[in-house]
Scaffold this active site. Sequence first.
Site, PDB file in Angstrom:
ATOM      1  N   ASN A 525       0.778  -1.247   0.000  1.00 30.62           N
ATOM      2  CA  ASN A 525       0.000   0.000   0.000  1.00 30.62           C
ATOM      3  C   ASN A 525       0.807   1.293   0.000  1.00 30.62           C
ATOM      4  O   ASN A 525       0.264   2.343  -0.361  1.00 30.62           O
ATOM      5  CB  ASN A 525      -0.944   0.016   1.212  1.00 30.62           C
ATOM      6  CG  ASN A 525      -1.936  -1.128   1.183  1.00 30.62           C
ATOM      7  OD1 ASN A 525      -2.632  -1.324   0.205  1.00 30.62           O
ATOM      8  ND2 ASN A 525      -1.978  -1.907   2.243  1.00 30.62           N
ATOM      9  N   TYR A 526       2.064   1.253   0.420  1.00 33.12           N
ATOM     10  CA  TYR A 526       2.803   2.507   0.578  1.00 33.12           C
ATOM     11  C   TYR A 526       4.104   2.583  -0.214  1.00 33.12           C
ATOM     12  O   TYR A 526       4.690   3.650  -0.323  1.00 33.12           O
ATOM     13  CB  TYR A 526       3.112   2.750   2.065  1.00 33.12           C
ATOM     14  CG  TYR A 526       1.883   3.056   2.881  1.00 33.12           C
ATOM     15  CD1 TYR A 526       1.268   4.297   2.807  1.00 33.12           C
ATOM     16  CD2 TYR A 526       1.307   2.092   3.695  1.00 33.12           C
ATOM     17  CE1 TYR A 526       0.124   4.585   3.537  1.00 33.12           C
ATOM     18  CE2 TYR A 526       0.164   2.361   4.433  1.00 33.12           C
ATOM     19  CZ  TYR A 526      -0.424   3.609   4.351  1.00 33.12           C
ATOM     20  OH  TYR A 526      -1.558   3.883   5.067  1.00 33.12           O
TER      21      TYR A 526
END
Length: 568
Positions: A525-526
């Site tokens: 996600n990051y």
Amino acid sequence: QICSCDPWWEEERYTDGSKWRFLEHKGPVFAPPYEPLPDKVKFYYDGKPMKLSAPAEEVATFFAKMLDHEYTTKDIFRKNFFKDWRKEMTSEEKSKITDLNKCNFAEMNEYFKAQSEARKQMSKEEKQKIKEENERLLQEYGFCIMDNHKERIGNFRIEPPGLFRGRGDHPKMGMLKRRIRPEDIIINCSKDSKQPKPPPGTKWKEVRHDNKVTWLASWTENIQGSIKYIMLNPSSRIKGEKDWQKYETARRLKKCVDHIRTQYRDDWKSKEMRIRQRAVALYFIDKLALRAGNEKEEGETADTVGCCSLRVEHIKLYPKMDDQEYVVEFDFLGKDSIRYYNKIPVEKRVFKNLQLFLENKQPEDDLFDRLNTSILNKHLQELMDGLTAKVFRTYNASITLQQQLKELTCPDDSIPAKILSYNRANRAVAILCNHQRAPPKTFEKSMQNLQTKIDEKQNQLSAARKQLKAAKAEHKASHDDKSKKAVEVKRKAVHRIEEQLMKLQVQATDREENKQIALGTSKLNYLDPRISVAWCKKWGIPIEKIYNKTQREKFAWAIDMAEKDYEF
């Protein structure tokens, strides 16, 4: 003709990243209906067997299945369960069952354990039959047609009813998650598509034709009133494009982050308290990758906070600590009730501002009493189009990974050692983002098993070295070709076992360091996947060593796009 192989980033129609023209799907797969327990499996109340009505029995089975879990020992879980269970009882059952402590679910629990064991012991033919049925459902319900492309759907099965668990000490744990029915479902598809048919004798809550959203079906769950969606699989074109846009936004932040940092430092000296609070909060979001924090109804969820909702009780100030000046100690529950604890030195002006914010306040008062997420987000939009607190997390996570990979990767290392360096770089990001986990219950046992393998491999290596030494001695005495070949064979055996031992030792180090850190969240996600792909290409690391099959499908766009010299 349906085609899903053309890369979306080469198509003009995806430049706005929002609308679709055509959407057709079959709708969701509902949870199977409840099957009553056999008559021989009994529920006991106050030591006596008692036959329950079907609705009450179904809810009782949810508790029985969790009997060995610590949740069922928690007062709040038991209280919420009993309250919701009684709502499903007949008036006669309500009058009899008044005390959860007098309820005996042991036979139910044993029955479900036996069922679980029976599933493990199924024959190959039985397993194959289940596999074929799952594949049939996948082919029928697991794909949709979006703008002439066949796309995989992520979660086409509706979650079955059960008991809500929540994270940490959630005040609603134990409440009944009700069965989702067609009447609860909003379907989204094209007007000109073949619309999904609800099960016989039922109807959908609503059928919409909204081409500005990417969900296929939605419903409202009963515990917290949140909306649940059926979405496309992460490997779909639209999801891939959204991912790409997310990381491109973070790359845009890279170009103006120095200016933003200069501005919020200047704002620490502002004459207006609201601007000072906003600037200090932004400093924490930037430096510590804190979430902004969402406003919520009091008592609705667990007592979790983000940067904007920090209270006085969540921080302590130390002019000097452990040979460091201006130290701030944070201690609060963040997202998913995960504790955030950190002691960090801050700049002097930040420290002085915090002292000012704390003046004449009680522990339960807001630290930033002139700031909320709406005010902060509006300010972030003014600084850069599309900027949010999450963009800061994405930027700082990705830039940290890139810097760590440069520092930790040694060109002369073996592939396992390079992968260890990658995991250490990923771990630095996970620590920054506070992605923690409880050590797996099987951790100690798996480490013991791994250590046993290491010990055995060390014994093998010791024996192989002795054999090599003996072979060298024999060759020295005879000088013939046969003994020379024997030396080579033994030398290769030693080298092979040394590599195997090194892999096991690296694996042990990696597991120990990952014990309480969750690497998956930041990786998925990051972290801009192009950083990882470029690193793999530069050092000749097989991409499957970093991303599993599902992750490779999700990041197919990055695998195709990233070159080995890619810079975030």
